[in-house]
Design a protein around this motif. Sequence first.
Motif, short mmCIF file in Angstrom:
data_model
loop_
_atom_site.label_atom_id
_atom_site.label_comp_id
_atom_site.label_asym_id
_atom_site.label_seq_id
_atom_site.Cartn_x
_atom_site.Cartn_y
_atom_site.Cartn_z
N MET A 1 0.81 -1.22 0.00
CA MET A 1 0.00 0.00 0.00
C MET A 1 0.84 1.27 0.00
O MET A 1 0.42 2.28 -0.57
N THR A 2 1.99 1.22 0.63
CA THR A 2 2.78 2.45 0.75
C THR A 2 3.92 2.54 -0.25
O THR A 2 4.29 3.64 -0.67
N ARG A 3 4.50 1.38 -0.61
CA ARG A 3 5.69 1.43 -1.46
C ARG A 3 5.59 0.57 -2.72
O ARG A 3 6.52 0.55 -3.52
N GLN A 4 4.48 -0.15 -2.87
CA GLN A 4 4.30 -1.04 -4.02
C GLN A 4 5.55 -1.90 -4.25
O GLN A 4 6.11 -1.98 -5.35
N GLU A 5 5.98 -2.58 -3.17
CA GLU A 5 7.16 -3.43 -3.27
C GLU A 5 6.90 -4.72 -4.05
O GLU A 5 7.85 -5.42 -4.43
N TYR A 6 5.63 -5.04 -4.26
CA TYR A 6 5.27 -6.24 -4.99
C TYR A 6 4.54 -5.88 -6.28
O TYR A 6 3.94 -4.81 -6.40
N ASP A 7 4.56 -6.82 -7.20
CA ASP A 7 3.71 -6.71 -8.39
C ASP A 7 2.32 -7.27 -8.10
O ASP A 7 1.33 -6.82 -8.67
N VAL A 8 2.29 -8.25 -7.22
CA VAL A 8 1.05 -8.90 -6.79
C VAL A 8 1.14 -9.11 -5.29
O VAL A 8 2.20 -9.48 -4.78
N SER A 9 0.04 -8.86 -4.59
CA SER A 9 0.10 -8.95 -3.13
C SER A 9 -1.24 -9.39 -2.55
O SER A 9 -2.31 -9.03 -3.04
N GLU A 10 -1.14 -10.15 -1.49
CA GLU A 10 -2.31 -10.39 -0.64
C GLU A 10 -2.65 -9.08 0.06
O GLU A 10 -1.76 -8.29 0.41
N LEU A 11 -3.94 -8.83 0.27
CA LEU A 11 -4.35 -7.59 0.94
C LEU A 11 -5.62 -7.85 1.73
O LEU A 11 -6.57 -8.46 1.21
N GLY A 12 -5.64 -7.38 2.98
CA GLY A 12 -6.83 -7.50 3.80
C GLY A 12 -8.03 -6.84 3.13
O GLY A 12 -7.91 -5.77 2.54
N LEU A 13 -9.18 -7.49 3.25
CA LEU A 13 -10.35 -7.03 2.49
C LEU A 13 -10.81 -5.64 2.91
O LEU A 13 -11.34 -4.88 2.10
N THR A 14 -10.63 -5.26 4.18
CA THR A 14 -11.03 -3.92 4.61
C THR A 14 -10.10 -2.84 4.06
O THR A 14 -10.50 -1.69 3.88
#
Length: 331
Positions: free
Chosen positions: A47-60
Amino acid sequence: MNKPTLRIGCAQYDTTRALFDGTVSVDGFDTRMSTAATLPEIFERMMTRQEYDVSELGLTFYPRALDNQRDDLPYVAIPVFSNRVFRHSCVFVNASSGIEKPSDLVGRTIGEFGVYGQDSGVWAKGILMDDYGFQPQLNRWVIGGLDYPAPPFDFIPHPHPPEVDIDVAPADRSLASMLEAGEIDALFTANVPQCVLDGSTRVRRLFPDYESVERDYHRRTGVFPMMHTVVISRRNLEAHPTVASAVYDAFLESKMVAAEHYRQSLRLYEVHTMVPWMNSLVERNGTEFPSDWWPYGLEANRDAVDTYLRYHYEQGLSQRRWRVEEIFHAV
């Protein structure tokens, strides 16, 4: 020609193990899997640095981000749900609080990990609101770390209705220690507090027989609550227009590898696990869940996602009532 690298950050679950061990990869990409000590670390890095191309993320976290920067949000979600948990079991109470049933929560002080409206808390509040008339605005809420002192998450917005009383835990106190000491009356949490794992008699669940309550909920609603989704960076989508479907297919195949392992292991009484009577549990679940008991995709999850989005809005965490189609990128 070298394949483009795709950096994926997520937790290691049954559903993702085949991605981590290389049995499954994202077609057309050099897939690089990584994880972190805690899930919020993965979320923050994306969310802050876009360190991944694909990421798991909490639904909220996703609708909160959409509310604040929809047109400029640097990632989009796809309907992959690698983490699902029934959440009646996530409500813990101080054993001396006098809380025996959901209606006893009225007017009490309740702790919540990291943020008011963590994924587990959104589900738990929503279920209690639907089935027991729970009203979060009648409580005082305390946000902090679960087993260790920690401030609220600083990488997401913290919206809440003005009538909801929210405070921050003291800097030297964890929510679990406050619950055990009776400084808070209840706790909504994604993880089991360490004091419970250690056998404390001063903390117990609101629903001691939570499995039967959760099975009844599932039979009535058909909802298997999802906690997290998967997001893909827009820069990657722009560079590789097929990446969303390729990532979706890889996560789906990885999940199917795990599911087939359980199906085939029934022949051997699920001896690959150390859990006694695991075969009985798998057999019993087979009578209550469809053959694809952990579905991905929009249509199979429409009711569950819509329920979550309704809860999110009713609890004052979304600026508007999002529709399912607005949340996920087409795959």
